[in-house]
Write a protein that holds these residues in place. Structure first.
Motif, short mmCIF file in Angstrom:
data_model
loop_
_atom_site.label_atom_id
_atom_site.label_comp_id
_atom_site.label_asym_id
_atom_site.label_seq_id
_atom_site.Cartn_x
_atom_site.Cartn_y
_atom_site.Cartn_z
N LEU A 1 -6.50 -1.20 -18.40
CA LEU A 1 -5.21 -1.83 -17.60
C LEU A 1 -3.95 -1.58 -18.53
O LEU A 1 -2.85 -1.16 -18.22
N LEU A 2 -4.07 -2.25 -19.97
CA LEU A 2 -2.89 -2.25 -20.54
C LEU A 2 -2.53 -0.82 -21.12
O LEU A 2 -1.28 -0.61 -21.27
N THR A 3 -3.34 -0.10 -21.20
CA THR A 3 -3.15 1.24 -21.71
C THR A 3 -2.33 2.16 -20.53
O THR A 3 -1.51 2.92 -20.77
N ILE A 4 -2.89 2.05 -19.13
CA ILE A 4 -1.93 2.52 -18.43
C ILE A 4 -0.38 2.09 -18.16
O ILE A 4 0.37 2.98 -17.89
N PHE A 5 -0.23 0.77 -18.37
CA PHE A 5 1.07 0.25 -18.31
C PHE A 5 1.98 0.72 -19.54
O PHE A 5 3.15 0.53 -19.51
N ARG A 6 1.25 1.00 -20.60
CA ARG A 6 1.90 1.47 -22.10
C ARG A 6 2.21 2.77 -21.64
O ARG A 6 3.34 3.19 -22.08
N LEU A 7 1.13 3.59 -21.20
CA LEU A 7 1.60 4.91 -20.79
C LEU A 7 2.57 5.58 -20.00
O LEU A 7 3.13 6.58 -19.96
N PHE A 8 2.51 4.75 -18.74
CA PHE A 8 3.23 5.18 -17.60
C PHE A 8 4.04 3.79 -17.06
O PHE A 8 3.78 3.01 -16.38
N PRO A 9 4.91 3.43 -17.97
CA PRO A 9 5.83 2.15 -17.80
C PRO A 9 6.80 2.52 -16.47
O PRO A 9 7.22 3.52 -16.27
N HIS A 10 6.71 1.17 -15.75
CA HIS A 10 7.57 1.34 -14.49
C HIS A 10 7.06 2.24 -13.59
O HIS A 10 8.06 2.82 -12.77
N THR A 11 5.76 2.63 -13.57
CA THR A 11 5.47 3.56 -12.79
C THR A 11 4.63 3.05 -11.52
O THR A 11 4.76 3.58 -10.24
N PHE A 12 3.49 2.23 -11.77
CA PHE A 12 2.94 1.66 -10.79
C PHE A 12 3.36 0.45 -10.05
O PHE A 12 3.50 -0.42 -10.89
N HIS A 13 3.33 -0.15 -8.86
CA HIS A 13 3.45 -1.28 -8.49
C HIS A 13 2.50 -2.12 -8.19
O HIS A 13 2.33 -3.37 -8.44
N ASN A 14 1.28 -1.41 -7.68
CA ASN A 14 -0.07 -2.36 -7.47
C ASN A 14 -1.03 -1.64 -8.49
O ASN A 14 -1.00 -0.78 -9.25
N VAL B 1 -10.45 3.98 -0.47
CA VAL B 1 -9.38 3.16 -1.16
C VAL B 1 -7.95 3.97 -0.95
O VAL B 1 -7.04 3.75 -0.57
N SER B 2 -8.28 5.48 -1.06
CA SER B 2 -7.22 6.29 -0.98
C SER B 2 -6.86 6.52 0.30
O SER B 2 -5.70 7.02 0.28
N ARG B 3 -7.22 6.21 1.09
CA ARG B 3 -7.00 6.14 2.64
C ARG B 3 -5.91 4.82 3.11
O ARG B 3 -5.17 4.88 3.88
N GLU B 4 -6.09 3.85 2.26
CA GLU B 4 -5.27 2.66 2.54
C GLU B 4 -4.09 2.84 1.45
O GLU B 4 -2.81 2.30 1.98
N TYR B 5 -4.21 3.31 0.46
CA TYR B 5 -3.22 3.35 -0.51
C TYR B 5 -2.84 4.76 -0.76
O TYR B 5 -3.20 5.69 -1.64
N SER B 6 -1.75 5.26 -0.21
CA SER B 6 -1.16 6.59 -0.12
C SER B 6 -0.85 7.27 -1.62
O SER B 6 -0.99 8.43 -1.96
N GLY B 7 -0.34 6.31 -2.18
CA GLY B 7 0.03 6.81 -3.64
C GLY B 7 -0.96 6.25 -5.07
O GLY B 7 -0.48 6.07 -5.93
N ALA B 8 -2.18 6.52 -4.52
CA ALA B 8 -3.15 5.92 -5.35
C ALA B 8 -3.55 6.87 -6.50
O ALA B 8 -3.68 8.13 -6.28
N PRO C 1 0.92 -1.18 -0.12
CA PRO C 1 0.01 0.09 0.10
C PRO C 1 0.76 1.33 0.00
O PRO C 1 0.31 2.47 -0.02
N THR C 2 2.29 1.12 0.22
CA THR C 2 3.00 2.30 0.39
C THR C 2 3.47 2.77 -1.07
O THR C 2 3.98 3.78 -1.03
N LYS C 3 3.51 1.96 -2.05
CA LYS C 3 4.04 2.09 -3.58
C LYS C 3 2.92 2.61 -4.20
O LYS C 3 1.52 2.56 -3.87
N PRO C 4 3.12 3.34 -5.18
CA PRO C 4 2.35 3.89 -6.40
C PRO C 4 1.34 2.82 -6.60
O PRO C 4 1.64 1.67 -7.07
N THR C 5 0.13 3.08 -6.80
CA THR C 5 -0.94 2.32 -7.08
C THR C 5 -2.01 2.84 -8.00
O THR C 5 -2.58 3.92 -8.15
#
Length: 695
Positions: free
Chosen positions: A540-553, A619-626, A519-523
């Protein structure tokens, strides 16, 4: 994060939300096990809420029929028998429809299932226009009854009062069905008591003169037979019978409103039909007989019911106290108030018909959703607005409104009876043991009666307002067909995009086990639909194409929308939850297959924007980098009607979340009419972590 429903209330209510809840009441809890008990109607309340439309028709149906007899009022006893028999035949046939279609829907569902989609949309549109006219004609007739007892100079306020009355009814129905019906119980009972006294008094005064009445009727019948002939006398009778078609206009209300009845719905519906049939037959038949017994003749500016009550009790003033005059006022006031109750039927039965059309994509989908008070809010509002517009157009002309009203009623009646005839013919072919002969005969007679009345009314009243109903209904049918075609085209494009993703591997491309959610990493929090279109794959696929290596969860969120369909059965809420969980699990498994840590959360409610916004805050209260992601359909060639037919939920959620300081990104899903362009766009999206285009 557990896949459960968190508590709400994270976003503060706006002033307008607080005001709305103050007027309409607080939101209902869809998980309350006693909810169905609190919002449904027992037979007595259903008789009042759904049967008032039929009972109120006694204010104008018998009046029209008796006037059409002209000098041949001696035919009234035959008219009483024909009217009562017709009421019982139509009521009994609709009791059979309730048995076979306990989920409700009335004429629309019967025509759709048994005669096809075209007959279904014709019946549905006729019903929709009919219920709008139910509201307008009832309020207008009630206004005429009240203002006929007031000074002439007050007439200029009549339309304004009728406008306000429709608005008040609309607000009470936004609070809920049962609440609105309870308010009207004393009115209904007052009508029954006063009219029972009028009819009972008319018959009682002539108990000792039965022989004389029979002899006079026989003599006048012989005179009519010699002057007009059997065929001429029959035509007079048939015309009067058909002109009284307004008497039967509310019978279908119970079949249409099954969704608001208490379990067991079939038994409740059949009991309600019995109450309505008996009360309507006694009232309508009793009034016709009373007109003849007291030799009532039309008086300018008065209804026959007013003339009858005045003839009976107007001169009754023991000790100089005008008790009879007061009773006449009370009787007419009760009739006016019952017409107000009848207008309520339009608000109860109209929105469910609209919701059924919307569920089948004949109308915008939003008309199938419920408010937080579990009413079909948009349908109630639209019915009210349409009734106000009709009132403004006709200036409250009751005669014109009754003609417009009755034609559409018998369109639906005829289609329903024809559909049931076809149903029993098929049963006859399938099994000779089924009671097909008795039921086929019942619905066959019902079809002949309804079709004959419809034909006579169209021929007689076409230029007196009938053409308006036909034109408006035809225009609505064409509009529904256009909406359905649009939704079918969009569904085809969305399905083709979803099919393009079928080649995605469901096994991990990463070495070793899938990393755990941190939860502490970008989500990336993705809002997905609860259906099976799988458009969330595109996001889902568009997010990881536009923002590679950005989100962990990745966290997938979904809201199951409770609409009018889910209160037709006892387990609607739980079935919806299971579907939402199943859909979310698909996305979680997909993310794991791509080596992405993933979880999900869901809610079930009536307002997708409000529920989704509160869920996002949670959800934003559990995942700080959401960071929150939604999607919207983007048409290759946008049209003005796209915003009306597609509710742009993602943008509405985005506007709500801005006040919470949350970041929301809306990704486009391009709908290409040309397959080559669609394949090119999808191929570009799928180039992620070794995922190749399946083609």
């Amino acid at each position: 994060m557990p896949n459960s429903q968190p508590p709400g209330g994270y976003l503060p209510e706006s002033f307008w939300s607080r005001l709305r809840h103050k007027i309409l009441g607080p939101p209902r809890n869809v998980y309350d096990p006693s909810l169905g008990h609190h919002i449904s109607l027992v037979p007595l309340l259903a008789w009042i809420g759904l049967g008032a439309d039929g009972m109120s028709s006694s204010a104008y149906g018998p009046d029209e029929a008796f006037r059409a007899l002209g000098a041949h009022t001696y035919l009234a006893p035959f008219l009483v028998l024909a009217t009562s028999l017709t009421i019982f035949i139509i009521s009994l046939s609709y009791s059979k429809i309730i048995e076979h279609f306990p989920q409700g829907g009335g004429g629309y569902l019967v025509a759709t299932k048994l005669l096809g989609n075209t007959a279904g949309v014709v019946s549905g549109c006729a019903l929709l226009v009919d219920y709008i006219l139910t509201i307008t004609v009832s309020i207008s007739a009630g206004g005429d009854a009240v203002f006929s007892l007031l000074p002439l100079e007050w007439q200029r306020f009549k339309i304004a009062v009728e406008f306000v009355t429709i608005l008040v009814l609309m607000i009470t129905n936004l609070r809920g069905v049962k609440e609105s019906v309870k308010m009207l119980i004393p009115i209904f009972l007052l009508f029954l008591v006063t009219h029972a006294i009028v009819i009972g008094g008319s018959v009682f005064l002539h108990l000792g003169d039965v022989g004389g009445v029979v002899a006079e009727t026989r003599q006048r019948y012989g005179e009519g037979l010699s002057s007009l002939g059997a065929w001429g006398l029959f035509l007079v009778f048939i015309r009067a019978y058909s002109m009284g078609g307004g008497t039967y206009t509310g019978i279908e209300g119970v079949s249409n409103g099954m969704g608001v009845l208490r379990e067991p719905k079939v038994e409740t519906g059949k009991k309600t039909m019995v109450y309505m049939a008996v009360s309507l037959a006694v009232t309508a038949g009793g009034l016709l007989l009373s007109y003849m017994l007291l030799r009532i003749h039309p008086v300018e500016g008065q209804t026959l019911n007013a003339t009858l009550a005045t003839a009976l009790f107007g001169s009754f003033a023991p000790g100089g106290v005008p008790i009879g005059h007061w009773f006449v006022w009370l009787t007419m006031f009760a009739a006016a108030l019952l017409l107000l109750v009848a207008a309520q039927t339009g608000f109860i039965d109209g929105p469910p018909v609209m919701a059924n059309l919307a569920s089948d994509l004949w109308l915008p989908r939003r008309f199938a959703t419920l408010s937080d008070r579990l009413t079909i809010q948009r349908g109630v509002i639209l019915m009210g607005i349409a009734a106000l517009a009709t009132l403004a157009y006709t200036r409250g002309d009751v005669r014109m409104l009754v003609v417009m009203y009755s034609i559409n009623v018998f369109v639906t009646f005829s289609l329903s009876q024809l559909g049931m005839c076809r149903f029993w013919v098929q049963k006859m072919k399938a099994s000779r043991r089924s009671p097909w002969m008795r039921n086929l005969f019942l619905h066959g007679i019902g079809f002949v009666l309804c079709a004959a009345i419809l034909l006579m009314m169209v021929v007689e009243k076409f230029m007196e307002g009938g053409w308006v109903t036909i034109a408006v209904t035809a225009a609505l049918i064409l509009l529904c067909k256009g909406i359905k075609k649009h939704y079918q085209n969009v569904a085809k494009l969305v399905q083709e995009i979803g099919e393009t993703f079928e080649g995605i591997p469901m096994v991990s491309n990463a070495k070793g086990p899938v990393p755990k959610v941190d939860p502490t990493k970008p989500t990336a929090v993705i809002l997905v639909g609860g259906g099976h279109s799988r458009m969330g794959i595109h996001t889902l696929l568009t997010i990881f194409r536009l923002f590679p290596h950005t989100f962990h969860n990745v966290v997938f969120l979904s809201v199951g929308v409770i609409n009018s369909e889910f209160f037709k059965g006892e387990h609607g809420i739980h079935e919806m939850e299971n579907k939402v969980r199943e859909s979310l699990q698909f996305y979680v498994d997909l993310a794991h297959g791509l080596g992405i840590p993933a979880e999900s959360a869901h809610r079930v409610g009536t307002d997708v924007v409000s529920e989704a916004a509160d869920l996002c805050v949670h959800v934003s209260r559990e995942y700080s980098g959401a960071v929150f992601f939604g999607s919207e359909l983007v048409f290759q060639e946008p049209r003005w009607y796209h915003r009306l037919l597609h509710n742009e939920t993602a943008y509405a959620i985005q506007r709500r979340l801005r006040f919470g300081g949350l970041s929301v990104v809306i990704l486009p899903v391009l709908l290409f009419d040309k397959p080559a362009k669609r394949e090119e766009e999808v191929s570009e999206v799928m180039v992620y972590r070794g995922v190749k285009h399946p083609h």
